[in-house]
Design a protein around this motif. Structure first.
Motif, mmCIF file in Angstrom:
data_model
loop_
_atom_site.group_PDB
_atom_site.id
_atom_site.type_symbol
_atom_site.label_atom_id
_atom_site.label_comp_id
_atom_site.label_asym_id
_atom_site.label_seq_id
_atom_site.Cartn_x
_atom_site.Cartn_y
_atom_site.Cartn_z
ATOM 1 N N LEU A 21 0.808 -1.218 0.000
ATOM 2 C CA LEU A 21 0.000 0.000 0.000
ATOM 3 C C LEU A 21 0.841 1.267 0.000
ATOM 4 N N VAL A 26 -4.429 4.841 -1.458
ATOM 5 C CA VAL A 26 -5.589 4.002 -1.152
ATOM 6 C C VAL A 26 -6.525 4.751 -0.211
ATOM 7 N N HIS A 30 -11.105 0.757 3.724
ATOM 8 C CA HIS A 30 -11.603 0.444 2.391
ATOM 9 C C HIS A 30 -13.085 0.816 2.301
ATOM 10 N N SER A 43 -7.161 -8.273 4.647
ATOM 11 C CA SER A 43 -7.020 -7.031 3.904
ATOM 12 C C SER A 43 -7.748 -7.154 2.569
ATOM 13 N N TYR A 45 -6.994 -5.525 0.009
ATOM 14 C CA TYR A 45 -6.070 -5.095 -1.037
ATOM 15 C C TYR A 45 -5.144 -6.236 -1.454
ATOM 16 N N ILE A 73 -5.902 3.064 -5.633
ATOM 17 C CA ILE A 73 -6.634 1.803 -5.727
ATOM 18 C C ILE A 73 -7.907 1.914 -4.901
ATOM 19 N N ASP A 75 -10.543 -0.588 -5.386
ATOM 20 C CA ASP A 75 -10.888 -1.966 -5.063
ATOM 21 C C ASP A 75 -10.062 -2.908 -5.914
#
Length: 229
Positions: A21, A26, A30, A43, A45, A73, A75
């Motif tokens: 990450l 990010v 999330h 996670s 990711y 990012i 998803d």
């Protein structure tokens, strides 16, 4: 069945790996975790190793023309349970927008609303021949972050269920702001195509490498990444 789901899958066995990450921008937490999506403590990711390698290449291409910009990012790998949760959530949003409840829907109307959801969301299929793209670890939803760390405005948010999600929605606009949205979407596409990804025909943010959609869009007979449980 969507056209890309007819593509044969020959699973290559490449591992799903955690995304570093620190190398990307990010959202934390999330976005789907905030909604309660069931990641079971893992996670969200993750990507296949080869997909991650190409995403790093794409960011290098981005920084050649836009130093200090980064890929953000939104998803990546999506377990089937999360896919099912998000499909149901999207359906609830459609109902809310229509001011309806499930009990008020005729079978035909309910089917029409589900078709609206499935314009953006893949069916959470457990059939190994028709995995949702994100459940293969080969698809990623992304946008861009500028040198100041601000998310770049692309003209519509990720996951919006409207015509604005179409990659070329602003292409013919005479409005200079909307033309800028189009140019930013083109920049995103250019760096990703250079790294061998393909873009979802109906979503400016969705790119993949090695899955059925990628094979279909790049006229290849076989996909190399299948679903991961």
């Amino acid at each position: 069945m969507k056209p890309y789901q007819q593509i044969q899958i020959t699973e290559c066995g490449e591992p799903l790996v955690e995304i570093p990450l620190e190398k990307f921008a990010v959202e934390s937490p999330h976005p789907y975790q905030l909604l309660g999506a069931p990641y079971q403590g893992r996670s969200p990711y993750h990507l296949r190793q080869g997909v991650l390698n190409r995403l790093l290449q794409a960011q290098t291409y981005l920084q050649q023309s836009h130093p200090q910009w980064r890929i953000q990012i939104f998803d990546a790998y999506r377990p089937i349970a999360v896919q099912r949760f998000m499909v149901d959530y999207a359906f609830s949003l459609v109902l809310q927008a229509e001011g309806l409840t499930v009990e008020q829907l005729s079978p035909d109307r309910q089917q029409a609303l589900w078709q609206q959801v499935y314009q953006i969301w893949a069916i959470p299929s457990t059939d190994p021949k028709t995995p949702p793209p994100h459940s293969t670890g080969a698809a990623v939803d992304i946008t861009l972050v500028d040198a100041a760390g601000m998310t770049v405005n692309m003209g519509s948010p990720i996951d919006e269920m409207s015509a604005r999600s179409q990659p070329d929605y602003f292409a013919n606009s005479a409005d200079p702001v909307e033309q800028e949205y189009h140019e930013r979407r083109q920049l995103l596409q250019d760096i990703m195509l250079k790294a061998e990804f393909t873009r979802h025909p109906g979503e400016w943010w969705h790119f993949s490498f090695g899955d059925q959609m990628w094979a279909w869009l790049s006229d290849r007979p076989v996909a190399q990444y299948g679903g991961i449980v």
